[in-house]
Write a protein that holds these residues in place. Structure first.
Motif, PDB file in Angstrom:
ATOM      1  N   PRO A  63      -5.707  -0.858 -17.038  1.00 29.15           N
ATOM      2  CA  PRO A  63      -4.836  -1.238 -15.913  1.00 29.15           C
ATOM      3  C   PRO A  63      -3.697  -0.262 -15.675  1.00 29.15           C
ATOM      4  O   PRO A  63      -3.259  -0.092 -14.530  1.00 29.15           O
ATOM      5  N   ARG A  64      -3.218   0.398 -16.717  1.00 24.78           N
ATOM      6  CA  ARG A  64      -2.141   1.381 -16.562  1.00 24.78           C
ATOM      7  C   ARG A  64      -2.600   2.579 -15.740  1.00 24.78           C
ATOM      8  O   ARG A  64      -1.803   3.187 -15.024  1.00 24.78           O
ATOM      9  N   LEU A  65      -3.886   2.916 -15.848  1.00 28.00           N
ATOM     10  CA  LEU A  65      -4.412   4.045 -15.089  1.00 28.00           C
ATOM     11  C   LEU A  65      -4.473   3.748 -13.596  1.00 28.00           C
ATOM     12  O   LEU A  65      -4.469   4.660 -12.772  1.00 28.00           O
ATOM     13  N   TYR A  66      -4.545   2.453 -13.253  1.00 26.79           N
ATOM     14  CA  TYR A  66      -4.692   2.069 -11.858  1.00 26.79           C
ATOM     15  C   TYR A  66      -3.414   1.520 -11.236  1.00 26.79           C
ATOM     16  O   TYR A  66      -3.404   1.128 -10.080  1.00 26.79           O
ATOM     17  N   ASP A  67      -2.333   1.503 -12.019  1.00 28.95           N
ATOM     18  CA  ASP A  67      -1.075   0.936 -11.535  1.00 28.95           C
ATOM     19  C   ASP A  67      -0.599   1.547 -10.234  1.00 28.95           C
ATOM     20  O   ASP A  67      -0.001   0.876  -9.398  1.00 28.95           O
ATOM     21  N   SER A  68      -0.844   2.846 -10.042  1.00 29.72           N
ATOM     22  CA  SER A  68      -0.285   3.554  -8.891  1.00 29.72           C
ATOM     23  C   SER A  68      -0.799   3.025  -7.562  1.00 29.72           C
ATOM     24  O   SER A  68      -0.151   3.207  -6.531  1.00 29.72           O
ATOM     25  N   SER A  69      -1.960   2.367  -7.556  1.00 29.33           N
ATOM     26  CA  SER A  69      -2.518   1.883  -6.286  1.00 29.33           C
ATOM     27  C   SER A  69      -2.176   0.424  -6.004  1.00 29.33           C
ATOM     28  O   SER A  69      -2.374  -0.043  -4.880  1.00 29.33           O
ATOM     29  N   ASP A  70      -1.656  -0.295  -6.993  1.00 29.37           N
ATOM     30  CA  ASP A  70      -1.400  -1.722  -6.811  1.00 29.37           C
ATOM     31  C   ASP A  70      -0.439  -1.999  -5.662  1.00 29.37           C
ATOM     32  O   ASP A  70      -0.672  -2.881  -4.824  1.00 29.37           O
TER      33      ASP A  70
END
Length: 218
Positions: A63-70
């Motif tokens: 989830p940390r890798l995808y945080d930027s798109s949230d």
């Protein structure tokens, strides 16, 4: 060094260090001992106190890798400037272009071959992404006339399962030609179902992802 009295700090340190190692060495080549050595002041026991295995660690790292798109996805969902279909197109492209996608593909190209992660992907898709993001956008599209469907829940689930699983090159190996054939079939299918959201720009991103997966597996 004594264990930090605030477990959240310790957990974040473990995850930060693990993510750095996974991205540098690759998930398969990183051991728990590597994480211990990089941290310097925690034992294996301290790590296992918070995470039962390396698999549990990467589950928390992803989830940390995808945080930027949230925040971008939430902004699109709440926007009043787009139709439902336009929101679905933008949501898809933002998700695919997330830098975490390629970083994970490079660090762990075989991760989705693990039944545990595949099951988690399915569960997260159906129980979280669909009801919280995709289905509401499709319902909005039905209301504004940009999407023609009488089955928003089923359409959202089918689209996301096919997108995240069936056409995912991290799960199903295929050649460039085979992948293009799958994509064109999927493109026609979703158009016939009322959500024409796939085009050459999506194919380009997916093909780049497929090429990275194939390169890292060699």
């Amino acid at each position: 060094m004594a264990r930090n009295k605030n477990p959240e700090i310790t957990i974040n340190r473990i995850l930060d260090t693990s993510m750095d190692l996974f991205l540098k060495k690759g998930y398969d080549n990183t051991t728990i001992q590597d994480i211990v050595d990089a941290l310097g002041d925690l034992s294996k026991g301290a790590i296992y106190h918070h995470f039962k295995s390396k698999e549990e660690i990467i589950e928390a790292v992803i989830p940390r890798l995808y945080d930027s798109s949230d925040s971008q996805l939430l902004e699109i969902k709440e926007s009043t400037s787009y139709t439902g279909l336009e929101k679905l197109k933008q949501m898809l492209f933002i998700s695919l272009k997330n830098p975490g996608q390629e970083r994970l593909a490079t660090a762990a190209p075989n991760l989705m071959k693990n039944p545990r992660f595949l099951t988690q992907q399915l569960y997260n898709t159906v129980e979280s992404i669909v009801p919280n993001l995709v289905e509401p956008i499709i319902r909005e599209g039905i209301e504004d006339g940009s999407i023609a469907s009488n089955n928003p829940k089923e359409l959202a689930e089918a689209f996301m399962i096919l997108m995240n699983i069936w056409i995912n090159p991290a799960i199903f190996h295929c050649t460039e030609e085979e992948f293009k054939n799958k994509f064109n079939f999927f493109k026609k299918l979703v158009s016939d179902l009322g959500i024409p959201v796939l085009d050459d720009s999506v194919l380009e991103v997916l093909e780049r992802y497929r090429a990275i997966i194939e390169r890292e597996r060699k």
